[in-house]
Design a protein around this motif. Structure first.
Motif, PDB file in Angstrom:
ATOM      1  N   GLU A   1     -59.762  76.448  15.348  1.00  0.00           N
ATOM      2  CA  GLU A   1     -58.834  77.047  14.390  1.00  0.00           C
ATOM      3  C   GLU A   1     -58.934  76.340  13.050  1.00  0.00           C
ATOM      4  O   GLU A   1     -58.891  75.120  12.973  1.00  0.00           O
ATOM      5  CB  GLU A   1     -57.392  76.987  14.924  1.00  0.00           C
ATOM      6  CG  GLU A   1     -56.462  77.887  14.119  1.00  0.00           C
ATOM      7  CD  GLU A   1     -55.061  77.997  14.707  1.00  0.00           C
ATOM      8  OE1 GLU A   1     -54.920  77.994  15.938  1.00  0.00           O
ATOM      9  OE2 GLU A   1     -54.109  78.093  13.913  1.00  0.00           O
TER      10      GLU A   1
ATOM     11  N   LYS B   1     -55.915  82.373  11.221  1.00  0.00           N
ATOM     12  CA  LYS B   1     -54.663  83.122  11.245  1.00  0.00           C
ATOM     13  C   LYS B   1     -54.205  83.349   9.821  1.00  0.00           C
ATOM     14  O   LYS B   1     -54.150  82.408   9.026  1.00  0.00           O
ATOM     15  CB  LYS B   1     -53.599  82.349  12.026  1.00  0.00           C
ATOM     16  CG  LYS B   1     -53.878  82.313  13.522  1.00  0.00           C
ATOM     17  CD  LYS B   1     -52.902  81.425  14.251  1.00  0.00           C
ATOM     18  CE  LYS B   1     -53.182  81.461  15.760  1.00  0.00           C
ATOM     19  NZ  LYS B   1     -52.416  80.419  16.476  1.00  0.00           N
TER      20      LYS B   1
ATOM     21  N   ASP C   1     -55.289  83.442   4.359  1.00  0.00           N
ATOM     22  CA  ASP C   1     -54.130  82.701   4.881  1.00  0.00           C
ATOM     23  C   ASP C   1     -53.407  81.946   3.775  1.00  0.00           C
ATOM     24  O   ASP C   1     -52.513  81.144   4.044  1.00  0.00           O
ATOM     25  CB  ASP C   1     -54.547  81.750   6.010  1.00  0.00           C
ATOM     26  CG  ASP C   1     -55.419  80.600   5.521  1.00  0.00           C
ATOM     27  OD1 ASP C   1     -55.668  80.510   4.303  1.00  0.00           O
ATOM     28  OD2 ASP C   1     -55.844  79.790   6.358  1.00  0.00           O
TER      29      ASP C   1
ATOM     30  N   CYS D   1     -54.587  87.334  13.944  1.00  0.00           N
ATOM     31  CA  CYS D   1     -55.450  86.232  14.326  1.00  0.00           C
ATOM     32  C   CYS D   1     -56.854  86.800  14.516  1.00  0.00           C
ATOM     33  O   CYS D   1     -57.038  87.757  15.262  1.00  0.00           O
ATOM     34  CB  CYS D   1     -54.948  85.596  15.616  1.00  0.00           C
ATOM     35  SG  CYS D   1     -56.013  84.271  16.194  1.00  0.00           S
TER      36      CYS D   1
ATOM     37  N   PHE E   1     -47.697  79.967  11.333  1.00  0.00           N
ATOM     38  CA  PHE E   1     -48.565  79.888  12.518  1.00  0.00           C
ATOM     39  C   PHE E   1     -48.430  78.524  13.201  1.00  0.00           C
ATOM     40  O   PHE E   1     -49.403  77.992  13.741  1.00  0.00           O
ATOM     41  CB  PHE E   1     -50.030  80.167  12.147  1.00  0.00           C
ATOM     42  CG  PHE E   1     -50.199  81.412  11.330  1.00  0.00           C
ATOM     43  CD1 PHE E   1     -49.930  82.655  11.887  1.00  0.00           C
ATOM     44  CD2 PHE E   1     -50.597  81.354  10.001  1.00  0.00           C
ATOM     45  CE1 PHE E   1     -50.073  83.820  11.134  1.00  0.00           C
ATOM     46  CE2 PHE E   1     -50.738  82.513   9.246  1.00  0.00           C
ATOM     47  CZ  PHE E   1     -50.475  83.743   9.815  1.00  0.00           C
TER      48      PHE E   1
END
Lengths: 462, 462
Positions: free
Chosen positions: A2, A23, A42, A73, B252
């Motif tokens: 991530e 995300k 993001d 996501c 998130f």
């Protein structure tokens, strides 16, 4: 793995061929029969990342329905982009909806007016313009802290609620915990402020300078950086009721040295922001104020001109220009005068110092001519006054005379006066409106657009 | 060569045998017949520099009269000190009086009580204790900015004047520009706030969190660092009416990840302050809170314990201790409970999470058990709660139910509710009172002594 978009953008080479998880939000969505493009961000850096998905994804039909503004996501491979203008794109393996956006989402991928965006100030930071503005606001704040901290200044949080009034200005907000429907009154029928929260009438500060002087007498070099307030009913592009100020104050510093510090600080801040917000500054240069970067480069390259107020007026008179406001010795400079000096005459920032004392504040040091004070305004091309400072009156008797002459109430300022009794010394300081700096740095010309949630007359939303 | 004391102290070796010029203040003055010692400081670093002058100076007799607190300019040679406890001293060639100090100068070289020093808050930063406190305040502020900026957080200036009320708390200061002696009234005789500055009733904010959430939905990671206000008539060591808060908010991010961030941030700040304010921290360790450095080292070395509120209560019950406040499931923790958990049971910082929903705010995310919310308090040995955070309720329907149940007025918060309609997502944030952090870092136990000019009930001086 991530990642933030920022990481991916900065170190793209590391990630080519790898699968990453991001995300963020859908900024735009173009659908074809067999594939789709999502402009994705993001918010950790300016600009979108292109996500491509194809109809081999099991929930292809679902994905095609995802609306602009939705949180998603994305899991996908970082691949070289076929387009020249971008390095990479994400080939999606999976796209998951995290939070839907309703159809009436106001931030559609089209041009919105700034007026409209003010009405949705809680959403406008999602647009490119305000992404850039508020990131630069953040970076510029860090530039200021870095400049002063690296040079040994102590950061002072000056108080916001105050019983005194720095410049004798009447335009202050009152702060109270009294029940306005049942105001306590004394025998004379006056409001009894002894019953108010602080036992007296209090307001929101217009400046932290006086407290700054007290701290400069202890730490030599200090700066404030905090909110200040004006209850001025003024609906202009440059006035807000709540704004942030930087007010450095330096002991054993005279007017000459103050100008050195102002110039050095400004150059540092500009350099820092150009370096730490490159993409944002390019964006402003391209879409908001063409020539912005050149304008700022001039400040970095040139030494500021230093002229007295008297010389400034002489220059204006000699110019032969037909100003709307006639330039006069002993009087203030108008915007058009500032413009002429910085943009037509010198093409450089200009310090105007030694101002007529009658138009300046009581705490500014009276010069030997007894007509002027050791005050200085820094004027810059394209914005006019950016900083205002002065050497402070350190002589007790002169200060008291000035306070009397200017009808400044001594009762709440005895401590300030005392600073002249206990090791007072030559000292100077300046103030810079943070928003004025931002207007200058970004080219965004309305103060309402550089404050996250601006407060102006009849406007206190969000 | 004119220097700050800081330069000289840091690079003493460079200056041995050289003549330097220092401007600062006399902290103490001991006179002998043929020479004198001046403890000298310009406030750029903790501790004094010893200046020796002898009767070969032409104005020796004059110099001997210089009073404590006076501002002077010293020109002298940097020489090795004969004393073991200091590296160097200045052998004066010239001492010039820049600003006299009157005989009633309140800061004499003796022990003053903190109560007395509060009464001269404009002078107290000249004492060793407050030199250390307010320099650490400045350094800790920089630590916070550095931590968040280096990690890509955007610094948000949340508004101070507000038309809404975050936690439904009634204890807010009203802000008004109305003339209280002539309040405008409507036909029903009620105060007509349409005529107030903002066209409605406004107050000083108690938190920037809600605006922080809006910005986290745009930038992913943001933090506020600004003043907040409470009109609470509470005269304790830990309550002030005006104080600074840090409120990070992260999109998130769930509760688990939030705890990671809180712990990481706290460790960073402690490390930064220990490194950038070494002398000051040693001073606190020696004179204010013996064991302070060990206490902080424990935080750096240990991983924080993570337990649910239910587990915390179980531990308290199992302890068999005779608490004044009986530990009860579903109820708040008392100070003595926090103390037991951190100082007796775990000897470490403790995260207590999943709190009973009835004692927590409307915006905290309801857990699947429907009884608790995803809130977390970070308790530290020696100070109790240092940070309070939560995962925010991102589900529109649940949020609305909670607001209704807790009687939170929706009218001013429609924009906040809308964040759940336009790409809402899992997000979390926490708040840390800056003064609480400072009390913890310095061992100075009264909030009035870590704020430059504190505002508390019936106290708004300077």
């Amino acid at each position: 793995m991530e990642l933030d978009c920022l990481d991916l953008t900065k170190k793209t080479d590391e990630y080519f061929g790898k699968v990453v998880v991001l995300k963020g939000w859908i900024k735009n969505h173009r659908k074809q029969k067999e594939f789709g493009f999502i402009d994705f961000s993001d918010g950790t850096c300016l600009g979108n990342i292109q996500v491509i998905y194809e109809n081999d994804l099991v929930d292809f039909d679902e994905i095609q329905k995802y609306r602009i503004g939705s949180a998603i996501c994305v899991e996908g491979e970082v691949v070289k982009s076929p387009k020249a203008e971008q390095d990479f794109e994400i080939k999606a393996k999976k796209i998951e909806l995290l939070g839907d956006s309703l159809e009436d989402y106001p931030i559609q991928p089209k041009r919105h007016t700034r007026e409209f965006l003010r009405e949705v100030a809680y959403l406008r930071p999602r647009t490119n313009l305000f992404q850039a503005v508020f990131r630069v606001r953040s970076v510029a704040a860090m530039a200021i802290h870095t400049y002063f901290q690296e040079r040994g200044y102590v950061y002072l949080h000056a108080p916001l609620i105050t019983g005194s009034d720095c410049e004798g200005a009447g335009e202050m907000f009152q702060v109270t915990s009294l029940d306005l429907d049942h105001l306590p009154r004394n025998d004379e029928g006056e409001i009894n402020y002894h019953e108010d929260f602080f036992g007296k009438k209090t307001s929101l500060t217009v400046s932290g300078q006086l407290q700054g002087e007290a701290f400069a007498m202890a730490f030599k070099k200090i700066y404030t950086f905090g909110p200040t307030f004006r209850a001025e009913v003024s609906n202009t592009k440059t006035h807000a009721s709540e704004f942030w100020m930087i007010e450095p104050e330096i002991a054993f510093c005279d007017l000459e040295e103050l100008m050195n510090i102002e110039e050095d600080a400004l150059k540092f801040i500009i350099r820092y922001v150009m370096e730490h917000a490159k993409e944002e500054m390019k964006f402003f240069n391209q879409y908001v104020e063409p020539g912005l970067l050149d304008k700022l480069q001039v400040i970095l390259d040139k030494e500021a001109v230093r002229i007295t107020h008297e010389e400034a007026i002489d220059y204006l008179i000699k110019s032969g220009k037909d100003f709307e406001n006639k330039p006069l010795h002993g009087e203030d400079l108008a915007k058009e005068h500032e413009k002429y000096l910085t943009e037509e005459l010198f093409h450089a920032p200009v310090f105007v110092y030694n101002w007529p004392k009658d138009i300046k504040a009581f705490y500014m040091r009276v010069n030997d001519d007894l007509k002027t004070v050791a005050a200085v305004d820094l004027l810059v091309p394209g914005a006019g006054e950016l900083m205002g400072g002065s050497q402070r009156e350190e002589r007790l008797d002169v200060l008291l005379d000035r306070m009397k002459a200017m009808k400044v109430d001594e009762s709440e300022l005895s401590w300030y006066i005392n600073l002249r009794k206990y090791g007072g010394c030559v000292h100077s300081g300046f103030g810079m409106g943070f928003e004025r700096l931002l207007i200058y740095l970004t080219g965004v010309d309305n103060i309402r657009d550089v404050i996250p949630f601006p407060r102006t007359p009849r406007n206190c939303e969000f």
